[in-house]
Design a protein around this motif. Structure first.
Motif, mmCIF file in Angstrom:
data_model
loop_
_atom_site.group_PDB
_atom_site.id
_atom_site.type_symbol
_atom_site.label_atom_id
_atom_site.label_comp_id
_atom_site.label_asym_id
_atom_site.label_seq_id
_atom_site.Cartn_x
_atom_site.Cartn_y
_atom_site.Cartn_z
ATOM 1 N N ALA A 1 2.807 7.181 -7.528
ATOM 2 C CA ALA A 1 2.495 8.159 -6.286
ATOM 3 C C ALA A 1 1.021 7.826 -5.913
ATOM 4 C CB ALA A 1 2.732 9.587 -6.886
ATOM 5 N N CYS A 2 0.103 7.558 -7.138
ATOM 6 C CA CYS A 2 -1.140 7.268 -6.793
ATOM 7 C C CYS A 2 -1.498 5.993 -5.992
ATOM 8 C CB CYS A 2 -1.914 7.572 -8.171
ATOM 9 S SG CYS A 2 -2.218 9.211 -8.700
ATOM 10 N N ALA A 3 -0.650 5.084 -6.547
ATOM 11 C CA ALA A 3 -0.686 3.732 -5.838
ATOM 12 C C ALA A 3 -0.207 3.745 -4.387
ATOM 13 C CB ALA A 3 -0.086 2.687 -6.660
ATOM 14 N N PHE B 1 -1.555 3.742 1.220
ATOM 15 C CA PHE B 1 -1.630 4.590 2.717
ATOM 16 C C PHE B 1 -2.904 4.652 3.177
ATOM 17 C CE2 PHE B 1 -1.764 8.632 5.139
ATOM 18 C CZ PHE B 1 -0.936 8.173 5.853
ATOM 19 N N THR B 2 -3.857 5.121 2.297
ATOM 20 C CA THR B 2 -5.333 5.363 2.717
ATOM 21 C C THR B 2 -5.844 4.076 3.388
ATOM 22 O OG1 THR B 2 -5.477 7.042 1.159
ATOM 23 C CG2 THR B 2 -7.513 6.200 1.867
ATOM 24 N N ARG C 1 -7.543 0.984 8.012
ATOM 25 C CA ARG C 1 -7.568 -0.232 8.681
ATOM 26 C C ARG C 1 -6.717 -0.349 9.981
ATOM 27 N NH1 ARG C 1 -9.906 -4.511 6.324
ATOM 28 N NH2 ARG C 1 -8.492 -6.209 7.062
ATOM 29 N N ALA C 2 -5.710 0.276 10.017
ATOM 30 C CA ALA C 2 -4.681 0.348 11.134
ATOM 31 C C ALA C 2 -4.998 1.315 12.132
ATOM 32 C CB ALA C 2 -3.096 0.503 10.672
#
Length: 82
Positions: free
Chosen positions: A51-53, A58-59, A64-65
């Motif tokens: 979950a942390c990964a 996602f962050t 970047r996107a």
């Protein structure tokens, strides 16, 4: 078998002395319980790590996107020669 016969059969079963329990049952049950708790703890830690990964991934992707920015419109050609 009617209800009275069933009740009598159940009473006979309940009044019998319980069968002897082997001596090592308690130790084996404790060992299995500890192993089960250990597996659950490892699974919980792995799920938290995933979950942390996922949150970090996602962050990084979002930074970047920039998915919140509306892309430029491609329906009208650029105006030139004014």
């Amino acid at each position: 078998m009617n209800r009275a016969e069933r009740e009598a059969a159940v009473r006979r079963i309940m009044e019998r002395t319980p069968p002897p329990v082997p001596v090592d049952v308690h130790a084996e049950a404790v060992h299995r319980g500890e192993r089960l708790l250990r597996r659950r703890r490892v699974a919980r830690r792995v799920l938290w790590l995933l979950a942390c990964a996922a949150a970090v991934a996602f962050t990084v992707w979002a930074s970047r996107a920039h998915p919140w920015v509306e892309p430029p419109s491609q329906t009208t050609p650029p105006v030139t020669g004014w």
